[in-house]
Write a protein that holds these residues in place. Structure first.
Motif, PDB file in Angstrom:
ATOM      1  N   SER A 259       0.467  -1.511   0.015  1.00 47.38           N
ATOM      2  CA  SER A 259       0.253   0.715   0.538  1.00 47.38           C
ATOM      3  C   SER A 259       0.351   1.045   0.031  1.00 47.38           C
ATOM      4  N   LEU A 260       1.485   1.138   1.068  1.00 47.65           N
ATOM      5  CA  LEU A 260       3.035   2.629   0.595  1.00 47.65           C
ATOM      6  C   LEU A 260       3.951   3.137  -0.460  1.00 47.65           C
ATOM      7  N   ALA A 261       3.678   1.522  -1.085  1.00 49.67           N
ATOM      8  CA  ALA A 261       4.601   2.195  -2.876  1.00 49.67           C
ATOM      9  C   ALA A 261       3.342   2.081  -3.715  1.00 49.67           C
ATOM     10  N   ILE A 262       2.469   1.625  -3.238  1.00 50.72           N
ATOM     11  CA  ILE A 262       1.314   2.420  -4.272  1.00 50.72           C
ATOM     12  C   ILE A 262       0.820   3.802  -4.204  1.00 50.72           C
ATOM     13  N   TYR A 263       1.061   4.371  -2.706  1.00 48.53           N
ATOM     14  CA  TYR A 263      -0.114   5.761  -2.735  1.00 48.53           C
ATOM     15  C   TYR A 263       1.232   6.771  -2.861  1.00 48.53           C
ATOM     16  N   TYR A 264       2.739   6.258  -2.504  1.00 45.00           N
ATOM     17  CA  TYR A 264       3.838   7.189  -2.441  1.00 45.00           C
ATOM     18  C   TYR A 264       4.057   8.057  -4.174  1.00 45.00           C
ATOM     19  N   PRO A 265       3.809   8.025  -4.786  1.00 45.70           N
ATOM     20  CA  PRO A 265       3.808   8.849  -5.953  1.00 45.70           C
ATOM     21  C   PRO A 265       3.433   9.346  -6.142  1.00 45.70           C
ATOM     22  N   PHE A 266       1.870   9.372  -5.708  1.00 46.28           N
ATOM     23  CA  PHE A 266       0.544   9.458  -5.969  1.00 46.28           C
ATOM     24  C   PHE A 266       0.336  11.215  -4.573  1.00 46.28           C
ATOM     25  N   PHE A 267       1.353  10.533  -3.736  1.00 40.88           N
ATOM     26  CA  PHE A 267       0.942  11.235  -1.935  1.00 40.88           C
ATOM     27  C   PHE A 267       1.700  12.179  -2.773  1.00 40.88           C
ATOM     28  N   LYS A 268       3.437  12.186  -3.217  1.00 35.74           N
ATOM     29  CA  LYS A 268       4.276  12.883  -3.386  1.00 35.74           C
ATOM     30  C   LYS A 268       3.449  14.300  -4.943  1.00 35.74           C
ATOM     31  N   ALA A 269       2.899  13.612  -5.737  1.00 34.30           N
ATOM     32  CA  ALA A 269       2.867  14.224  -5.945  1.00 34.30           C
ATOM     33  C   ALA A 269       1.525  15.262  -5.781  1.00 34.30           C
ATOM     34  N   PHE A 270       0.759  14.671  -5.083  1.00 37.22           N
ATOM     35  CA  PHE A 270      -1.133  15.725  -3.858  1.00 37.22           C
ATOM     36  C   PHE A 270       0.435  16.671  -3.170  1.00 37.22           C
ATOM     37  N   GLU A 271       1.396  15.762  -2.710  1.00 33.84           N
ATOM     38  CA  GLU A 271       1.965  16.826  -0.849  1.00 33.84           C
ATOM     39  C   GLU A 271       2.767  18.076  -1.837  1.00 33.84           C
ATOM     40  N   LYS A 272       3.116  17.933  -3.367  1.00 31.40           N
ATOM     41  CA  LYS A 272       3.872  19.138  -4.218  1.00 31.40           C
ATOM     42  C   LYS A 272       2.941  20.332  -4.025  1.00 31.40           C
ATOM     43  N   ILE A 273       1.233  19.451  -4.709  1.00 33.17           N
ATOM     44  CA  ILE A 273       0.769  21.188  -5.075  1.00 33.17           C
ATOM     45  C   ILE A 273      -0.236  21.531  -3.415  1.00 33.17           C
ATOM     46  N   GLN A 274      -0.016  20.438  -2.633  1.00 29.09           N
ATOM     47  CA  GLN A 274      -0.448  21.499  -1.314  1.00 29.09           C
ATOM     48  C   GLN A 274       1.002  22.242  -0.592  1.00 29.09           C
ATOM     49  N   VAL A 275       2.363  22.151  -0.933  1.00 30.75           N
ATOM     50  CA  VAL A 275       3.105  22.620  -0.450  1.00 30.75           C
ATOM     51  C   VAL A 275       3.197  23.757  -1.196  1.00 30.75           C
ATOM     52  N   THR A 276       2.922  24.429  -2.437  1.00 28.27           N
ATOM     53  CA  THR A 276       2.595  25.032  -3.363  1.00 28.27           C
ATOM     54  C   THR A 276       1.728  26.110  -2.830  1.00 28.27           C
ATOM     55  N   GLN A 277       0.668  25.123  -2.782  1.00 25.19           N
ATOM     56  CA  GLN A 277      -0.619  25.976  -2.226  1.00 25.19           C
ATOM     57  C   GLN A 277      -0.347  26.648  -1.290  1.00 25.19           C
ATOM     58  N   GLU A 278       0.262  26.144   0.070  1.00 23.91           N
ATOM     59  CA  GLU A 278       0.407  26.985   1.247  1.00 23.91           C
ATOM     60  C   GLU A 278       1.947  28.201   1.278  1.00 23.91           C
ATOM     61  N   GLU A 279       2.891  27.999   0.552  1.00 27.32           N
ATOM     62  CA  GLU A 279       3.617  29.062   0.087  1.00 27.32           C
ATOM     63  C   GLU A 279       3.437  29.780  -0.102  1.00 27.32           C
ATOM     64  N   GLN A 280       2.369  29.917  -1.475  1.00 29.22           N
ATOM     65  CA  GLN A 280       1.674  31.614  -1.842  1.00 29.22           C
ATOM     66  C   GLN A 280       0.560  32.442  -0.818  1.00 29.22           C
ATOM     67  N   ALA A 281      -0.471  31.056   0.260  1.00 27.02           N
ATOM     68  CA  ALA A 281      -1.037  31.499   1.112  1.00 27.02           C
ATOM     69  C   ALA A 281      -0.409  31.928   1.842  1.00 27.02           C
ATOM     70  N   GLN A 282       0.888  32.065   2.497  1.00 24.36           N
ATOM     71  CA  GLN A 282       1.967  32.668   2.711  1.00 24.36           C
ATOM     72  C   GLN A 282       2.120  34.021   2.319  1.00 24.36           C
ATOM     73  N   VAL A 283       2.367  34.129   1.366  1.00 22.71           N
ATOM     74  CA  VAL A 283       2.925  35.333   0.900  1.00 22.71           C
ATOM     75  C   VAL A 283       1.573  35.987   0.866  1.00 22.71           C
ATOM     76  N   GLU A 284       1.081  35.854   0.727  1.00 25.23           N
ATOM     77  CA  GLU A 284      -0.612  36.444   0.578  1.00 25.23           C
ATOM     78  C   GLU A 284      -0.713  37.102   0.998  1.00 25.23           C
ATOM     79  N   GLU A 285      -0.758  36.466   2.198  1.00 32.05           N
ATOM     80  CA  GLU A 285      -0.924  37.147   4.290  1.00 32.05           C
ATOM     81  C   GLU A 285       0.079  38.143   4.716  1.00 32.05           C
ATOM     82  N   ALA A 286       1.523  37.680   4.195  1.00 28.88           N
ATOM     83  CA  ALA A 286       2.671  38.575   4.310  1.00 28.88           C
ATOM     84  C   ALA A 286       2.066  39.625   3.583  1.00 28.88           C
TER      85      ALA A 286
END
Length: 434
Positions: A407-434
């Motif tokens: 399960s870990l092996a199958i989820y991992y690549p999809f998780f990394k792609a989703f994580e990248k999107i989530q991190v980008t959104q969080e960074e954008q949110a921080q910039v907008e708040e600043a």
């Protein structure tokens, strides 16, 4: 509108119609109501088979007595289910629940042909008085579908007499309990005539007919058919991805097959059959401990990945979801991520349980792990649940961890792609708040 939104709009009315259908809802609620009996009764199978050196010899003199709780819980589950299903259906019609349950039980018992003994002995070798005895096997798992039909028909007769005012009405001032009892006289007579005459005068065996009729479907869904197991997992997961409770929709249809399968395994195992030779692979417990550890979609692996995520939100969500996930509760991760209507995570959510199902099926077919034969609570952590339900087989215990890493092996690549999107959104949110 996305493809998933379109599919959800098409399927939601169908799912709601199935989930809210009066008779299917009564079957589902009725079977859930007898869970305490089947779960506690199943534990006596565990007590008789503890993996302790010398234990089987020590417990041998008490086998007949220790078998009684199992026989009067799991062994009579059709009788109990007829009452709870009848009571639930009667309640949906605003009928007296107790009367509805008793009529359903009456119909179920009338389908059983008593054994007329001139003399005999019991398991302990003691003499048994002559008389008529009900065979307990007819009221166990093999009679479940007959009990369901009997309960539904009996309550419908009761409802018909009420709707047409075909009842004995007592004067005002008579206690409601007395009035209800007299009002049930005609439906009681109708139930007796409808189930007694065909069975005992014409030899019509409803249970036997249903067994023949549903055996292909039972074999497809809960026997040894890999395609049936894969389709079951696929449909349940697809419903969840669309925001529809997959088990609630399919439960009224497939749960009777699941219950019959695990209880059939339990009865055969209790009778001395090896756990490796039991007939049913795809029980609900098979999915719970192997294919769906942590809940539908085997999301425990995803929760662990979230706990070490670079995304602050996903890390927090993982930490909050790990304890429920260990106990197979995954609504926080399904709706908190969300996985619902999430095309990226929907793919592994569907693929992982199917991969685990195929893997463990192969291992089971090779006779490396036994079939499952007891029904503990679903909230037991997966490794322990697999160990208990497989007659303490250590390979089954290990297979849970194998499935987890798959399960870990199958989820991992999809998780990394989703994580990248989530991190980008969080960074954008921080910039907008600043």
């Amino acid at each position: 509108m996305s493809f998933l939104d379109t599919v959800a709009m098409k399927l939601l009315p169908i799912a709601n119609a199935i989930g809210n259908q009066r008779h299917l809802q009564s079957i589902r609620n009725g079977l859930i109501s007898i869970l305490p009996l089947t779960i506690v009764g199943s534990f006596f199978t565990i007590v008789l088979n503890l993996p302790i050196p010398g234990y089987s010899e020590w417990v041998a003199p008490y086998l007949a007595a220790l078998d009684v709780p199992f026989r009067f819980t799991v062994g009579l589950m059709s009788l109990y289910a007829s009452f709870t299903i009848g009571a639930n259906l009667g309640g949906s019609y605003k009928l007296d629940k107790i009367t509805s349950g008793f009529l359903a039980m009456l119909a179920t018992v009338l389908m059983v042909v008593p054994i007329n003994l001139a003399e005999g002995v019991n398991q302990s070798g003691e003499a048994v008085a002559a008389g008529r005895y009900l065979p307990i096997a007819s009221l166990g798992s093999q009679g479940l579908f007959g009990a369901i039909i009997a309960a539904l028909v009996a309550v419908e007769l009761y409802h018909f007499t009420k709707a047409k005012n075909l009842e004995i009405k007592m004067p005002d001032g008579v206690p409601p309990v007395v009035g209800e009892s007299f009002g049930a006289l005609l439906p009681t007579l109708l139930v007796i005539l409808l189930f007694w005459i065909p069975r005992h005068f014409f030899g019509f065996d409803l249970n036997g007919l249903l067994t023949i009729a549903i055996s292909p479907l039972k074999g497809f869904l809960t026997g040894n058919n890999l395609l049936g197991g894969v389709i079951t997992q696929f449909v349940i997961c697809v419903f969840w991805v669309l925001g529809i409770h997959g088990h609630a929709v399919l439960g009224p249809i497939i749960r009777p097959f699941w219950d019959q399968a695990i209880l059939e395994n339990a009865e055969l195992f209790q009778g001395g059959m090896s756990a490796f030779d039991l007939p049913n692979v795809f029980t609900e417990q098979f999915y719970q401990w192997y294919a769906q550890m942590g809940g539908t979609g085997a999301t425990l692996a995803l929760v662990v990945l979230f706990m070490f995520s670079k995304s602050k939100y996903l890390k927090q969500l993982g930490r909050l979801s790990i304890l429920p996930g260990i106990f197979n509760i995954n609504e926080p991760i399904i709706f908190g991520t969300p996985i619902v209507m999430n095309p990226l995570l929907a793919i592994p959510f569907i693929l992982v349980p199917i991969a685990n199902t195929i893997l463990v099926y192969i291992v089971t077919a090779l006779n490396w792990v036994p079939k499952m034969m007891v029904k503990p609570p679903f909230s037991i952590p997966a490794p322990l649940g697999a160990l208990i339900t497989s007659n303490w087989n250590w390979v089954a215990f290990v297979m849970v961890f194998v499935c987890f890493f798959v399960s870990l092996a199958i989820y991992y690549p999809f998780f990394k792609a989703f994580e990248k999107i989530q991190v980008t959104q969080e960074e954008q949110a921080q910039v907008e708040e600043a």
